[in-house]
Scaffold this active site. Sequence first.
Site, short mmCIF file in Angstrom:
data_model
loop_
_atom_site.label_atom_id
_atom_site.label_comp_id
_atom_site.label_asym_id
_atom_site.label_seq_id
_atom_site.Cartn_x
_atom_site.Cartn_y
_atom_site.Cartn_z
N GLY A 136 30.10 0.91 -23.73
CA GLY A 136 30.35 2.32 -23.93
C GLY A 136 29.04 3.07 -24.10
O GLY A 136 28.04 2.79 -23.44
N GLN A 159 28.91 -1.09 -18.98
CA GLN A 159 30.06 -0.22 -19.19
C GLN A 159 30.88 -0.67 -20.41
O GLN A 159 31.43 0.17 -21.14
CB GLN A 159 30.94 -0.23 -17.94
CG GLN A 159 32.13 0.70 -17.98
CD GLN A 159 31.74 2.17 -17.81
OE1 GLN A 159 30.61 2.47 -17.45
NE2 GLN A 159 32.66 3.07 -18.09
N GLU A 170 9.05 -16.89 -2.58
CA GLU A 170 9.03 -15.68 -3.41
C GLU A 170 10.42 -15.09 -3.52
O GLU A 170 10.85 -14.66 -4.61
CB GLU A 170 8.06 -14.66 -2.81
CG GLU A 170 7.99 -13.36 -3.59
CD GLU A 170 7.05 -12.34 -2.97
OE1 GLU A 170 7.05 -11.19 -3.42
OE2 GLU A 170 6.32 -12.71 -2.02
N GLU A 199 0.85 -1.19 0.00
CA GLU A 199 0.00 0.00 0.00
C GLU A 199 0.88 1.24 0.00
O GLU A 199 2.09 1.15 0.26
CB GLU A 199 -0.91 -0.01 1.23
CG GLU A 199 -1.86 -1.20 1.27
CD GLU A 199 -2.81 -1.15 2.46
OE1 GLU A 199 -2.76 -0.16 3.23
OE2 GLU A 199 -3.60 -2.10 2.62
#
Length: 380
Positions: free
Chosen positions: A340, A337, A243, A128
């Site tokens: 590039g 990374q 889960e 919530e």
Amino acid sequence: MRRTIFTGEHEMFRDTARSYYLRECAPHAAEWERDGQVSRAAWTAAGKAGLIGWQFPEEYGGQGIWDFRYNAIMAEEMHATGSVGIGLGLQNDVIPPYLMHLTTAEQKARWLPGVTSGETICALALSEPAAGSDLKGIRTTARRDGDEWVIDGSKTFITNGILADLVIVACKTDPEAGHKGISLIVVERGTEGFERGRKLDKVGMKAQDTAELFFHEVRVPAENLIGQEGRGFYHMMGNLPTERLAIAVAALASAERAFELALEYARTRVAFGRPIGEFQANRFALADIKARLGAARVYLDGCIMALYQGELTAEEAAAAKYWTTETGWEVIDRCMQLFGGYGYVNAYEIARIWRDSRVQRVFGGTSEIMQEIIGRSLGL
């Protein structure tokens, strides 16, 4: 390192899952990302392929198989094929314990066939606006009025919120009883007063519909209560290790996909007259990633087998989620990374994986909550 947790039956299932994802999901990735939700046709196709609800008894369309290795295969193949969005993980990893262990025979007959076929899409409405990881703090209420429950309140960050036909809602049926006053009640599509709010515009996971839900004097039959009245908090806590392990599986699978893409790019992208993978900095980075993923895989496979054997603890599941999501984020960022500037272009899959992976450190309990669970197990 060769994995040893799967049998021939599992590998046959893997072939089916991969074929499904390559045929029904991967080709639609860009479309679903743009639309902000997946096609219902992909859900029914999964049902026809036997890729939903295999845990349920045969009379409801399932196979009566409770083996988390099949769940792991579904997540692994989804990421390995570059598929996006479809919430089969929620439908297969999170929902079955609720609908199988907490329901009556009448409820099973009413709901399970549609769930297994993919025609009934499920959602779990717990979070919530003022209660995320702290489920004790929910404010949505359900009061008994004769043969009905009357639900008022709101939920947010609900996976499958727009598409869902059957929503398990955590409610305060006794607001004065704290966490002992929480119950779980099913609300079905079309019920008067049940409204979908906005589809949330997220940083990542664009193809997965995540929504706000609102309940205004929503009346549902008393028999839509699942589990025991006032025991909802305990029902939810009992399902959290599974889960969290499912999130860990997805996190590692996405990191492995990123590594696969980065390795191929390092072999083919030429800079200064040679493939960028030949530069020591990049080669060492890829070597480090390989070692990290291998170590994580061994621990995670151990957790998968522990769950299958009924031995996985809440602390072990928390450790799996913490390590794979944090390590996975570092790995994916480093892989990005290597691309590039192209890594920051949305047309490249690595950019989407990077965006999608960030939330894995948040949902199902934040990394800080995982550390707290692990720390308490140390007697601290």
